[in-house]
Design an enzyme around this catalytic site. Structure first.
Site, PDB file in Angstrom:
ATOM      1  N   CYS A  63       0.847  -1.196   0.000  1.00 17.47           N
ATOM      2  CA  CYS A  63       0.000   0.000   0.000  1.00 17.47           C
ATOM      3  C   CYS A  63       0.882   1.245   0.000  1.00 17.47           C
ATOM      4  O   CYS A  63       1.810   1.326  -0.801  1.00 17.47           O
ATOM      5  CB  CYS A  63      -1.023  -0.022   1.128  1.00 17.47           C
ATOM      6  SG  CYS A  63      -0.391  -0.352   2.784  1.00 17.47           S
ATOM      7  N   ARG A  64       0.630   2.186   0.914  1.00 21.41           N
ATOM      8  CA  ARG A  64       1.351   3.463   0.836  1.00 21.41           C
ATOM      9  C   ARG A  64       2.764   3.423   1.385  1.00 21.41           C
ATOM     10  O   ARG A  64       3.574   4.283   1.083  1.00 21.41           O
ATOM     11  CB  ARG A  64       0.558   4.551   1.574  1.00 21.41           C
ATOM     12  CG  ARG A  64      -0.661   5.017   0.815  1.00 21.41           C
ATOM     13  CD  ARG A  64      -1.439   6.040   1.610  1.00 21.41           C
ATOM     14  NE  ARG A  64      -2.593   6.530   0.856  1.00 21.41           N
ATOM     15  CZ  ARG A  64      -3.625   7.147   1.402  1.00 21.41           C
ATOM     16  NH1 ARG A  64      -3.647   7.342   2.717  1.00 21.41           N
ATOM     17  NH2 ARG A  64      -4.630   7.560   0.651  1.00 21.41           N
TER      18      ARG A  64
END
Length: 229
Positions: A183-184
């Site tokens: 993800c981030r």
């Protein structure tokens, strides 16, 4: 004014500018804004929705970050688009993380809880992923960030399956197919949630510790090293 006093004044003024940057970093919401902007450009409304902050709050934090030279903007019609000033800002965030992770006991406790060492949820690193590639181990990369962040940039060959749509779109994967979810970045919880779902359904899944910004930074650093040879 003597030469010594002039030098001392200059030195103080230089450190005063450094203090302005550090002051701008001294709020969790501003750091989270920088975290989102490291994924790609955003306007105020998008940041407001992604971070669940009021538009007024986001605007105020962005002004503080802009005054410190950490973000810049451009206008597109009625929209004002914000972005990191340059790559050095992301490097600053990484350095800040490194210091906090090595020097703060509470940070270490939180990381242990998040990283889940010695469990199926323990993440693998970009280095481990590269080793898998070198050993020609097959896997599928799954990016669980929102679609706009994926479009702005993603790891090569990754499939976008936003976390909000994740559990209803798994039929495209085989149970025998190793999945690597990202993800981030290191503090994003979406990949943990996704891997927990996958493991509960019998899939082979691991999460990647780093995200797209770390991968991009590594790729750019490698390219620069090659150019300098």
């Amino acid at each position: 004014m003597t030469t010594d006093s002039t030098s001392q004044t200059l030195k103080y003024n230089l450190f005063e500018q450094l203090a302005q940057v550090s002051k701008a970093l001294g709020h969790a919401n501003r750091l989270m804004i920088l975290d989102v902007l490291s994924q790609g450009e955003c306007d105020v409304d998008t940041l407001h929705r992604k971070l669940n902050l009021s538009i007024a709050n986001v605007s105020k934090h962005l002004q503080n970050l802009k005054q410190a030279g950490l973000v810049k903007n451009r206008r597109e019609g009625l929209r004002i688009i914000y972005m990191l000033s340059d790559r050095s800002v992301f490097n600053l965030i990484v350095s800040l993380r490194d210091v906090a992770e090595t020097q703060l006991e509470e940070m270490q406790t939180l990381l242990t809880e998040h990283l889940k060492p010695n469990t199926p949820l323990e993440p693998i690193s970009l280095k481990a992923l590269k080793l898998m590639e070198q050993n020609q181990q097959s896997y599928t990369l799954v990016d669980v960030r929102p679609q706009d962040e994926f479009v702005a940039g993603h790891l090569p060959n990754a499939i976008n399956l936003p976390i909000d749509e994740f559990s209803t779109n798994l039929e495209q994967f085989k149970l025998s197919e190793p999945l690597i979810v990202y993800c981030r970045g290191p503090y994003c919880m979406w990949s943990t949630d996704a891997v927990q779902t996958l493991l509960s359904l019998g899939y082979q899944a691991k999460r990647l510790k780093e995200g797209y910004p770390e991968w991009q930074n590594s790729a750019l650093s490698t390219a620069e090293e090659i150019k300098s040879v």
